[in-house]
Design an enzyme around this catalytic site. Sequence first.
Site, PDB file in Angstrom:
ATOM      1  N   HIS A  21       0.825  -1.218   0.000  1.00 20.22           N
ATOM      2  CA  HIS A  21       0.000   0.000   0.000  1.00 20.22           C
ATOM      3  C   HIS A  21       0.859   1.268   0.000  1.00 20.22           C
ATOM      4  CE1 HIS A  21      -3.941   1.948   1.498  1.00 20.22           C
ATOM      5  NE2 HIS A  21      -3.077   2.936   1.380  1.00 20.22           N
TER       6      HIS A  21
ATOM      7  N   HIS B 121       0.977   5.192  -2.411  1.00 18.03           N
ATOM      8  CA  HIS B 121       0.368   5.999  -3.480  1.00 18.03           C
ATOM      9  C   HIS B 121       1.528   6.616  -4.239  1.00 18.03           C
ATOM     10  CE1 HIS B 121      -3.776   5.956  -1.697  1.00 18.03           C
ATOM     11  NE2 HIS B 121      -3.046   5.617  -0.637  1.00 18.03           N
TER      12      HIS B 121
ATOM     13  N   HIS C  87      -9.881   1.533   0.403  1.00  8.31           N
ATOM     14  CA  HIS C  87      -9.560   2.224   1.659  1.00  8.31           C
ATOM     15  C   HIS C  87     -10.829   2.255   2.515  1.00  8.31           C
ATOM     16  CE1 HIS C  87      -6.034   3.653  -0.467  1.00  8.31           C
ATOM     17  NE2 HIS C  87      -5.636   4.374   0.569  1.00  8.31           N
TER      18      HIS C  87
ATOM     19  N   GLU D 250     -10.637   3.877   8.238  1.00  8.27           N
ATOM     20  CA  GLU D 250      -9.548   4.800   8.588  1.00  8.27           C
ATOM     21  C   GLU D 250     -10.198   6.048   9.211  1.00  8.27           C
ATOM     22  OE1 GLU D 250      -7.780   6.744   5.274  1.00  8.27           O
ATOM     23  OE2 GLU D 250      -5.900   7.220   6.301  1.00  8.27           O
TER      24      GLU D 250
ATOM     25  N   ASP E 239       2.158   3.953   2.894  1.00 12.51           N
ATOM     26  CA  ASP E 239       1.117   4.846   2.375  1.00 12.51           C
ATOM     27  C   ASP E 239       1.735   5.989   1.545  1.00 12.51           C
ATOM     28  OD1 ASP E 239      -1.578   5.302   2.090  1.00 12.51           O
ATOM     29  OD2 ASP E 239      -1.915   6.133   4.094  1.00 12.51           O
ATOM     30  N   ASP E 240       2.098   7.091   2.187  1.00 11.31           N
ATOM     31  CA  ASP E 240       2.669   8.266   1.505  1.00 11.31           C
ATOM     32  C   ASP E 240       3.901   8.694   2.319  1.00 11.31           C
ATOM     33  OD1 ASP E 240       0.228   8.895  -0.359  1.00 11.31           O
ATOM     34  OD2 ASP E 240      -0.629   8.658   1.642  1.00 11.31           O
TER      35      ASP E 240
HETATM   36  O1  MCF Z   1      -4.237   6.336   2.608  1.00 12.49           O
HETATM   37  C1  MCF Z   1      -4.094   7.728   2.600  1.00 12.49           C
HETATM   38  C2  MCF Z   1      -5.187   8.331   3.455  1.00 12.49           C
HETATM   39  N1  MCF Z   1      -6.516   7.817   3.135  1.00 12.49           N
HETATM   40  C3  MCF Z   1      -7.115   7.911   1.930  1.00 12.49           C
HETATM   41  N2  MCF Z   1      -6.595   8.188   0.785  1.00 12.49           N
HETATM   42  C4  MCF Z   1      -5.337   8.434   0.445  1.00 12.49           C
HETATM   43  C5  MCF Z   1      -4.167   8.287   1.208  1.00 12.49           C
HETATM   44  N3  MCF Z   1      -3.138   8.719   0.503  1.00 12.49           N
HETATM   45  C6  MCF Z   1      -3.592   9.107  -0.694  1.00 12.49           C
HETATM   46  N4  MCF Z   1      -4.919   8.923  -0.762  1.00 12.49           N
HETATM   47  C7  MCF Z   1      -5.823   9.194  -1.892  1.00 12.49           C
HETATM   48  C8  MCF Z   1      -5.899  10.680  -2.198  1.00 12.49           C
HETATM   49  O2  MCF Z   1      -7.221  11.033  -2.480  1.00 12.49           O
HETATM   50  O3  MCF Z   1      -5.342   8.554  -3.049  1.00 12.49           O
HETATM   51  C9  MCF Z   1      -5.219   9.481  -4.095  1.00 12.49           C
HETATM   52  C10 MCF Z   1      -5.046  10.823  -3.427  1.00 12.49           C
HETATM   53  O4  MCF Z   1      -5.496  11.851  -4.251  1.00 12.49           O
HETATM   54  C11 MCF Z   1      -4.062   9.126  -4.970  1.00 12.49           C
HETATM   55  S1  MCF Z   1      -4.202   7.558  -5.745  1.00 12.49           S
HETATM   56  C12 MCF Z   1      -2.983   7.589  -6.947  1.00 12.49           C
HETATM   57 ZN    ZN Z   2      -3.612   4.900   1.244  1.00 12.87          ZN
END
Ligand code: MCF
Ligand code: ZN
Length: 330
Positions: free
Chosen positions: A12, A14, A192, A195, A273-274
């Site tokens: 997981h 992004h 998702h 959360e 995640d990020d």
């Molecule tokens: O997991 C985290 C927090 N929860 C939900 N969504 C996201 C998270 N990090 C990114 N996102 C979403 C966000 O809307 O995923 C998108 C973003 O624009 C990117 S997917 C390539």
């Molecule tokens: Zn995420």
Amino acid sequence: MTLNRLAKVELHTHLEGAAPPEFIRQLAQEKSVDLTGVFDDEGNYAFDDFLHFLKVYEAATVVLQTPVDYQRLVLAVLEKSASNGVIYTETFVSPDFCGNRDVGAWREYVHAMQEASSVGEKTHGIVLRGIVTPIRHFEVSKAKEVAVCAVETFGDWIVGFGIGGDEGAGKFSDFAYAYDMAREAGMPLTAHAGEFAGAQSVRSAIRDLGVRRIGHGVRAIEDMSVVEELVERDVVLEVCPGSNIALGLYPGWADHPIARLRDAGVKVTISTDDPPFFHTSMNDEYNNLARAFAWGKDVFKEINITAANAAFCDEITRKALIAKLEQTHE
Ligand code: MCF
Ligand code: ZN
């Protein structure tokens, strides 16, 4: 004990959310894009809460304008992941950011990301695969267009479908049509959930969308009947503890429910995640979890094998991952 050298499977991330801030600043300079409000004084991504995080994420993507930009992004991200011992990553990618949901343009982006991913595999020995992502707080009609893009490119590199974004926007049943399209094409599904909404959101993702994995899912812990449902249906959680703590879900590592979920028999995995947004890395996640729950190498081995078994990749890739894990987790 050094966990930093352990081989790791991550399900997981992004893609844009993994972009090093200096990479985004470099592109902004090249393209003369004004990114006021995206970074703090130290040059880190700046946000106050979850909804602000989503806005800043979207603002940073403005500099990513062409397939070549995404090629460069993939290479920058893979270099960082590989330096944390990651041997396999799945990353959320969205036609909302890549080609405005035009199938032809999206194909070009996928081709570029796949090419960069092959280069990263040769250079750093890390395998990357993409999960197509509708964004929940964009319109439902857009999610259907995203599903068309997903179905058209499902194959060697695009391996799954999974919604992200603001869990407060709409209901999962609004997205059932998009999920049905992906499911009918044979795509593995995640979403998702659990959360920023509670345990019922996890139940709804399982029942209304038929997912086999859940992004986060940690708030299932608030209702033991949902925890039991996860166990019974063998649903795997993509848990991102550092992300949850950075976004204020839990005050600290020892308060995070990952260990309680695992003790209850839920299949948990670990992801970032990020990572630059949340000031984390796979090594940080492992070291903090080891400290908070006295987890040793045996636990991390079990979690990585769970992740490899739940990966959306083909069976040849899965076998190779498991062999690597068996070799390095002695
Ligand atoms: O997991 C985290 C927090 N929860 C939900 N969504 C996201 C998270 N990090 C990114 N996102 C979403 C966000 O809307 O995923 C998108 C973003 O624009 C990117 S997917 C390539
Ligand atoms: Zn995420």
